[in-house]
Motif scaffolding. Sequence first.
Motif, PDB file in Angstrom:
ATOM      1  N   ASP A 138       0.842  -1.198   0.000  1.00 24.98           N
ATOM      2  CA  ASP A 138       0.000   0.000   0.000  1.00 24.98           C
ATOM      3  C   ASP A 138       0.881   1.253   0.000  1.00 24.98           C
ATOM      4  OD1 ASP A 138      -1.781   2.060   0.435  1.00 24.98           O
ATOM      5  OD2 ASP A 138      -2.632   1.208   2.263  1.00 24.98           O
ATOM      6  N   PRO A 139       0.822   2.076  -1.058  1.00 29.82           N
ATOM      7  CA  PRO A 139       1.660   3.280  -1.112  1.00 29.82           C
ATOM      8  C   PRO A 139       1.282   4.320  -0.055  1.00 29.82           C
ATOM      9  CG  PRO A 139       0.176   3.220  -2.983  1.00 29.82           C
ATOM     10  CD  PRO A 139       0.000   1.919  -2.250  1.00 29.82           C
ATOM     11  N   ASN A 140       0.083   4.212   0.531  1.00 28.86           N
ATOM     12  CA  ASN A 140      -0.348   5.154   1.570  1.00 28.86           C
ATOM     13  C   ASN A 140       0.110   4.737   2.963  1.00 28.86           C
ATOM     14  OD1 ASN A 140      -1.745   6.789  -0.299  1.00 28.86           O
ATOM     15  ND2 ASN A 140      -3.403   5.309  -0.294  1.00 28.86           N
ATOM     16  N   SER A 141       0.598   3.520   3.103  1.00 32.17           N
ATOM     17  CA  SER A 141       1.081   3.021   4.389  1.00 32.17           C
ATOM     18  C   SER A 141       2.599   3.157   4.413  1.00 32.17           C
ATOM     19  CB  SER A 141       0.670   1.552   4.559  1.00 32.17           C
ATOM     20  OG  SER A 141       1.163   1.043   5.761  1.00 32.17           O
ATOM     21  N   LYS A 178      -0.545  -7.809   4.506  1.00 36.90           N
ATOM     22  CA  LYS A 178      -1.757  -7.803   5.325  1.00 36.90           C
ATOM     23  C   LYS A 178      -1.594  -6.707   6.370  1.00 36.90           C
ATOM     24  CE  LYS A 178      -4.854 -10.044   8.290  1.00 36.90           C
ATOM     25  NZ  LYS A 178      -5.311 -10.759   9.277  1.00 36.90           N
ATOM     26  N   ILE A 179      -2.435  -5.686   6.289  1.00 36.04           N
ATOM     27  CA  ILE A 179      -2.353  -4.541   7.201  1.00 36.04           C
ATOM     28  C   ILE A 179      -3.360  -4.711   8.326  1.00 36.04           C
ATOM     29  CG2 ILE A 179      -2.578  -2.047   7.423  1.00 36.04           C
ATOM     30  CD1 ILE A 179      -1.860  -1.816   4.464  1.00 36.04           C
ATOM     31  N   TRP A 180      -2.863  -4.614   9.562  1.00 33.09           N
ATOM     32  CA  TRP A 180      -3.728  -4.631  10.728  1.00 33.09           C
ATOM     33  C   TRP A 180      -3.735  -3.239  11.326  1.00 33.09           C
ATOM     34  CZ3 TRP A 180      -0.034  -8.950  12.068  1.00 33.09           C
ATOM     35  CH2 TRP A 180      -0.492 -10.168  11.578  1.00 33.09           C
ATOM     36  N   ASN A 181      -4.898  -2.754  11.665  1.00 35.16           N
ATOM     37  CA  ASN A 181      -4.999  -1.496  12.405  1.00 35.16           C
ATOM     38  C   ASN A 181      -4.870  -1.837  13.879  1.00 35.16           C
ATOM     39  OD1 ASN A 181      -5.414   0.199  10.181  1.00 35.16           O
ATOM     40  ND2 ASN A 181      -7.543  -0.444  10.063  1.00 35.16           N
ATOM     41  N   SER A 235      -0.366   1.486  12.020  1.00 38.97           N
ATOM     42  CA  SER A 235      -0.736   0.141  11.575  1.00 38.97           C
ATOM     43  C   SER A 235       0.470  -0.792  11.616  1.00 38.97           C
ATOM     44  CB  SER A 235      -1.325   0.179  10.165  1.00 38.97           C
ATOM     45  OG  SER A 235      -0.362   0.622   9.234  1.00 38.97           O
ATOM     46  N   VAL A 236       0.175  -2.084  11.704  1.00 39.01           N
ATOM     47  CA  VAL A 236       1.185  -3.132  11.666  1.00 39.01           C
ATOM     48  C   VAL A 236       0.829  -4.052  10.515  1.00 39.01           C
ATOM     49  CG1 VAL A 236       2.146  -5.118  12.909  1.00 39.01           C
ATOM     50  CG2 VAL A 236       1.648  -3.006  14.138  1.00 39.01           C
TER      51      VAL A 236
END
Length: 104
Positions: free
Chosen positions: A61-64, A97-100, A85-86
């Motif tokens: 994700d370029p925003n992360s 896989k992004i976890w908030n 986020s992790v």
Amino acid sequence: MLEAYRTSSPSADWRPSPVAALATSPDGSKVAAAREDGSLEIWLVSPGSVGWHCQLTIFGDPNSKVSSLVWSHSGRLFSSSIDGSVSEWDLYNLKQKIWNTCEW
């Protein structure tokens, strides 16, 4: 006399995104590099060798914006981002896989 070689080929105009974080695997055989554009690269490192080999690239994700990377002893790769986020990076399916923090 030295002359610069120029080409009109678009593939020659490659400009890599800056590296935001690095982490070495527990056995020292790989280096993970997170780039500012959200991508992650895994580099194979051979002790005593001159060069490294890019094994794979995951376009995340370029925003992360990744701020840190860490390998677990089981070989899993995790990152944290400046938004809190992790992520876990799936090196087999080439996915992030992004976890908030509220999912913990």
